[in-house]
Design a protein around this motif. Structure first.
Motif, PDB file in Angstrom:
ATOM      1  N   ILE A 219      -4.187  11.487  -1.916  1.00 22.82           N
ATOM      2  CA  ILE A 219      -3.765  10.369  -2.770  1.00 22.82           C
ATOM      3  C   ILE A 219      -4.701   9.175  -2.586  1.00 22.82           C
ATOM      4  N   VAL A 220      -4.933   8.791  -1.336  1.00 24.01           N
ATOM      5  CA  VAL A 220      -5.769   7.622  -1.056  1.00 24.01           C
ATOM      6  C   VAL A 220      -7.194   7.828  -1.581  1.00 24.01           C
ATOM      7  N   MET A 221      -7.714   9.037  -1.427  1.00 26.15           N
ATOM      8  CA  MET A 221      -9.110   9.290  -1.800  1.00 26.15           C
ATOM      9  C   MET A 221      -9.326   9.308  -3.322  1.00 26.15           C
ATOM     10  N   GLN A 222      -8.247   9.208  -4.095  1.00 28.78           N
ATOM     11  CA  GLN A 222      -8.417   9.047  -5.544  1.00 28.78           C
ATOM     12  C   GLN A 222      -9.138   7.730  -5.853  1.00 28.78           C
ATOM     13  N   ARG A 223      -9.052   6.769  -4.932  1.00 24.30           N
ATOM     14  CA  ARG A 223      -9.513   5.422  -5.284  1.00 24.30           C
ATOM     15  C   ARG A 223     -10.635   4.893  -4.397  1.00 24.30           C
ATOM     16  N   PHE A 224     -11.379   5.807  -3.729  1.00 23.76           N
ATOM     17  CA  PHE A 224     -12.516   5.291  -2.957  1.00 23.76           C
ATOM     18  C   PHE A 224     -13.571   4.717  -3.896  1.00 23.76           C
ATOM     19  N   GLN A 225     -14.355   3.771  -3.355  1.00 20.87           N
ATOM     20  CA  GLN A 225     -15.401   3.117  -4.136  1.00 20.87           C
ATOM     21  C   GLN A 225     -16.756   3.393  -3.494  1.00 20.87           C
ATOM     22  N   LEU A 226     -17.747   3.637  -4.331  1.00 16.22           N
ATOM     23  CA  LEU A 226     -19.115   3.785  -3.825  1.00 16.22           C
ATOM     24  C   LEU A 226     -19.975   2.692  -4.449  1.00 16.22           C
ATOM     25  N   GLU A 227     -20.506   1.810  -3.598  1.00 19.33           N
ATOM     26  CA  GLU A 227     -21.356   0.716  -4.069  1.00 19.33           C
ATOM     27  C   GLU A 227     -22.791   1.223  -4.244  1.00 19.33           C
ATOM     28  N   PRO A 228     -23.551   0.600  -5.145  1.00 14.54           N
ATOM     29  CA  PRO A 228     -24.934   1.048  -5.369  1.00 14.54           C
ATOM     30  C   PRO A 228     -25.783   1.009  -4.094  1.00 14.54           C
ATOM     31  N   GLU A 229     -25.431   0.132  -3.158  1.00 12.14           N
ATOM     32  CA  GLU A 229     -26.197   0.010  -1.903  1.00 12.14           C
ATOM     33  C   GLU A 229     -25.968   1.199  -0.963  1.00 12.14           C
ATOM     34  N   GLY A 230     -24.951   2.037  -1.281  1.00 16.06           N
ATOM     35  CA  GLY A 230     -24.649   3.154  -0.393  1.00 16.06           C
ATOM     36  C   GLY A 230     -23.489   2.865   0.548  1.00 16.06           C
ATOM     37  N   VAL A 231     -22.674   1.874   0.185  1.00 18.22           N
ATOM     38  CA  VAL A 231     -21.469   1.577   0.965  1.00 18.22           C
ATOM     39  C   VAL A 231     -20.286   2.248   0.283  1.00 18.22           C
ATOM     40  N   ILE A 232     -19.605   3.130   0.994  1.00 21.78           N
ATOM     41  CA  ILE A 232     -18.431   3.804   0.462  1.00 21.78           C
ATOM     42  C   ILE A 232     -17.221   3.262   1.217  1.00 21.78           C
ATOM     43  N   TRP A 233     -16.175   2.900   0.474  1.00 26.31           N
ATOM     44  CA  TRP A 233     -15.045   2.267   1.164  1.00 26.31           C
ATOM     45  C   TRP A 233     -13.735   2.531   0.431  1.00 26.31           C
ATOM     46  N   VAL A 234     -12.656   2.351   1.173  1.00 26.50           N
ATOM     47  CA  VAL A 234     -11.339   2.576   0.599  1.00 26.50           C
ATOM     48  C   VAL A 234     -10.338   1.663   1.313  1.00 26.50           C
ATOM     49  N   THR A 235      -9.307   1.263   0.587  1.00 29.15           N
ATOM     50  CA  THR A 235      -8.249   0.460   1.196  1.00 29.15           C
ATOM     51  C   THR A 235      -6.988   1.311   1.339  1.00 29.15           C
ATOM     52  N   ILE A 236      -6.227   1.041   2.383  1.00 30.07           N
ATOM     53  CA  ILE A 236      -4.949   1.726   2.605  1.00 30.07           C
ATOM     54  C   ILE A 236      -3.867   0.668   2.794  1.00 30.07           C
ATOM     55  N   THR A 237      -2.756   0.850   2.100  1.00 32.43           N
ATOM     56  CA  THR A 237      -1.669  -0.121   2.209  1.00 32.43           C
ATOM     57  C   THR A 237      -0.506   0.463   3.013  1.00 32.43           C
ATOM     58  N   LEU A 238       0.369  -0.408   3.464  1.00 34.62           N
ATOM     59  CA  LEU A 238       1.579   0.029   4.164  1.00 34.62           C
ATOM     60  C   LEU A 238       2.402   0.946   3.262  1.00 34.62           C
ATOM     61  N   GLU A 239       2.349   0.657   1.955  1.00 35.68           N
ATOM     62  CA  GLU A 239       3.079   1.447   0.965  1.00 35.68           C
ATOM     63  C   GLU A 239       2.604   2.914   0.961  1.00 35.68           C
ATOM     64  N   ASP A 240       1.275   3.115   1.102  1.00 30.93           N
ATOM     65  CA  ASP A 240       0.733   4.481   1.148  1.00 30.93           C
ATOM     66  C   ASP A 240       1.371   5.291   2.284  1.00 30.93           C
ATOM     67  N   PHE A 241       1.461   4.677   3.451  1.00 32.87           N
ATOM     68  CA  PHE A 241       2.045   5.378   4.603  1.00 32.87           C
ATOM     69  C   PHE A 241       3.523   5.673   4.346  1.00 32.87           C
ATOM     70  N   LYS A 242       4.221   4.677   3.766  1.00 28.34           N
ATOM     71  CA  LYS A 242       5.654   4.831   3.504  1.00 28.34           C
ATOM     72  C   LYS A 242       5.879   5.996   2.550  1.00 28.34           C
ATOM     73  N   GLU A 243       5.097   6.042   1.476  1.00 25.84           N
ATOM     74  CA  GLU A 243       5.258   7.097   0.472  1.00 25.84           C
ATOM     75  C   GLU A 243       5.020   8.486   1.045  1.00 25.84           C
ATOM     76  N   ALA A 244       4.048   8.583   1.977  1.00 25.98           N
ATOM     77  CA  ALA A 244       3.722   9.894   2.548  1.00 25.98           C
ATOM     78  C   ALA A 244       4.642  10.255   3.707  1.00 25.98           C
ATOM     79  N   GLY A 245       5.514   9.310   4.085  1.00 30.43           N
ATOM     80  CA  GLY A 245       6.400   9.572   5.216  1.00 30.43           C
ATOM     81  C   GLY A 245       5.664   9.559   6.541  1.00 30.43           C
TER      82      GLY A 245
END
Lengths: 337, 337
Positions: A219-245
């Motif tokens: 689920i989280v990896m649906q929204r990773f971002q890749l910047e042109p400089e070669g920086v790949i990043w993703v954010t995780i919220t408390l809600e993500d953990f709650k939803e996954a149990g």
């Protein structure tokens, strides 16, 4: 062996000072860092058992106690989570780069004025011991403990070997990190021959993740971002953990996954914390340095794997961190192209 | 060293027969299996370079040619994709468990009546050579080539070492598989000391995946299934690859990922093929056996990692395979609980 030799590895090996303190010690608390990983637990238990072999009364302590997944290690059930009723005359710590990382256990003992021998392998170590055994060339604190046993000529038992190989395997992701030298492979061979069970260690530490975490990652990896400089990043919220149990302190490991992107040179995971801050985990490919970024933000780690905690909400943390990551991505040069 | 000792490892080492054939050979085609992985290419190139060291004219051939990700290996640019204009007097093959796996290159040369020396480490090897060097105790065909160099006392060069360590690292996922012994760590140490670059090999083979594959995995992994017996599985369609902009023959590796689920003992990925069949990749944790299932379905492999191709559409393949996987999941017993 590392090709990142633009940065001189931190080496401060005060063998004689440490030996003098240890020889005077009778009852020793062996500490490691809070939120312990496999190297923290493995190096701490290996050193605890080694100290007992030379006749010391040694007690392992971790602020927060033992993570369940390391309960297979010898003496792991003896780990205390507090130093309240512990009477000791020496502190020994492993895998911690500063005093703060030893949590309440470290603070509680240090307040009593007890001497401290600290063994570590982080480039960002603050040399906070009365005797420091810091070698940033070693791939794991457990490798440092192995070297200590060799240097002092202390005996290696099957139980010590199992603990030390666990530290080495978890910190190198089974010999995958840039820090893996031919000498380390030789030490791992000795540890296996002494009785450490490499397949068991891999199976119990690296090769097992919660099934819910697989769903979470997808689920989280649906929204990773890749910047042109070669920086790949993703954010995780408390809600993500709650939803996954999942508990919000579940080890996620997405920075280590994302850095494998063929387009990435730096990866970062920014995780919302319950208290309002943001936890940051970074990885880099050989030729880059995220330790410097972590250090400048109050954290620490290694050139290619570092982290810190920012006292700001997730969106603000993204705004703060991204320009720094992009600048480093532009500065560095990929070793293997 | 493997704990799966309920099954006797296949060992057929015809050193003298192989030596006699090789000593008579002047011009040698060195083949490996179709859709070559790192061990196929690494063991083939390592053996090619080793044969040249002892004065042979050796030519590496792979039906389908060299996968781009192994282009960093010495002599990789010399790999032929066809044997059409190749004049040789001996065939040597590595990492193939039967004649079919050598593709058109193997068939073309064998039709000429040329003798064959085959070196392999698969438990399911059909002993199809005129001389067989099969050792299922070795973790990689490249480890078998290392042993051959030792046995025949042939020289090891930095280039050979780089090829062989690549085979070992890719087939053991950097020493993570159950097949990793203390002896293998010692051999890896020698290969590093001879000149193999472990961090480079890891970076170029294990630690790099296409960014599009990360998106693909996140989408596909939304729909994995976990059966109560501990079988975790997922299907992949041609449409999935198309949507992600990936070629359908991209190496996906989801079985290896899914077997890490703490609830799984067997994993399987079922992939739709353009011709209407289904490609199956399976993994197991120590204590189970998927080689037997693969073999009974016309495929092959190792106890804990095997595969086959079924001549039936995806849904029918699921109906065929799942009961077999569940039966094995009920039969086996987890080593590390």
């Amino acid at each position: 062996m590392s090709k990142n030799d633009s940065i001189t590895p931190l080496v401060q090996l005060e063998w004689d000072k440490a030996a003098a303190l240890i020889s005077r010690g009778k009852r020793i608390a062996v500490l490691t860092h809070v939120q312990p990983d496999g190297d923290a637990i493995g190096s701490m238990l290996g050193l605890t058992l080694a100290l007992r072999q030379i006749g010391k009364e040694a007690t392992p302590v971790v602020d927060g106690g033992l993570p369940e997944r390391f309960a297979f290690l010898p003496a792991s059930h003896e780990i205390l989570s507090s130093v309240e009723d512990l009477e000791v005359d020496l502190i020994v710590s492993t895998d911690a780069s500063d005093m703060k990382r030893l949590g309440n256990a470290g603070a509680g003992l240090r307040e009593r004025g007890l001497p401290l021998v600290q063994l570590d392998h982080h480039q960002t170590n603050l040399l906070f011991g009365d005797a420091n055994l810091v070698d940033a060339r070693t791939a794991a604190a457990a490798e440092g403990v192995y070297d200590l046993l060799q240097y002092y000529n202390w005996p290696l038992t099957p139980e010590i070997a199992q603990c030390l190989l666990t530290g080495i395997v978890t910190d190198t992701l089974a010999f995958r990190t840039n820090s893996t030298t031919s000498a380390l492979l030789g030490k791992a061979q000795v540890l296996m021959e002494t009785g450490a069970d490499l397949p068991e260690i891999v199976q119990r530490t690296l090769a097992t993740i919660p099934t819910a975490l697989m769903r979470f990652n997808a689920i989280v990896m649906q929204r990773f971002q890749l910047e042109p400089e070669g920086v790949i990043w993703v954010t995780i919220t408390l809600e993500d953990f709650k939803e996954a149990g999942l508990s919000f302190d579940t080890y996620v490991g997405l920075s280590g996954y994302m850095i494998q992107s063929e387009d990435a040179v730096i990866s970062a995971t920014l995780k919302q914390l319950p208290e309002g801050g943001t936890d940051i985990s970074m990885r880099a490919v050989p030729g880059y340095n995220v330790a410097q970024i972590a250090l400048s933000l109050g954290g620490g780690g290694h050139l290619l794997a570092a982290g810190c905690t920012l006292d700001m909400p997730l969106d603000e943390a993204v705004q703060t961190l991204l320009p720094m990551l992009k600048a480093e991505a532009r500065r560095g040069e990929k070793l293997y192209t």
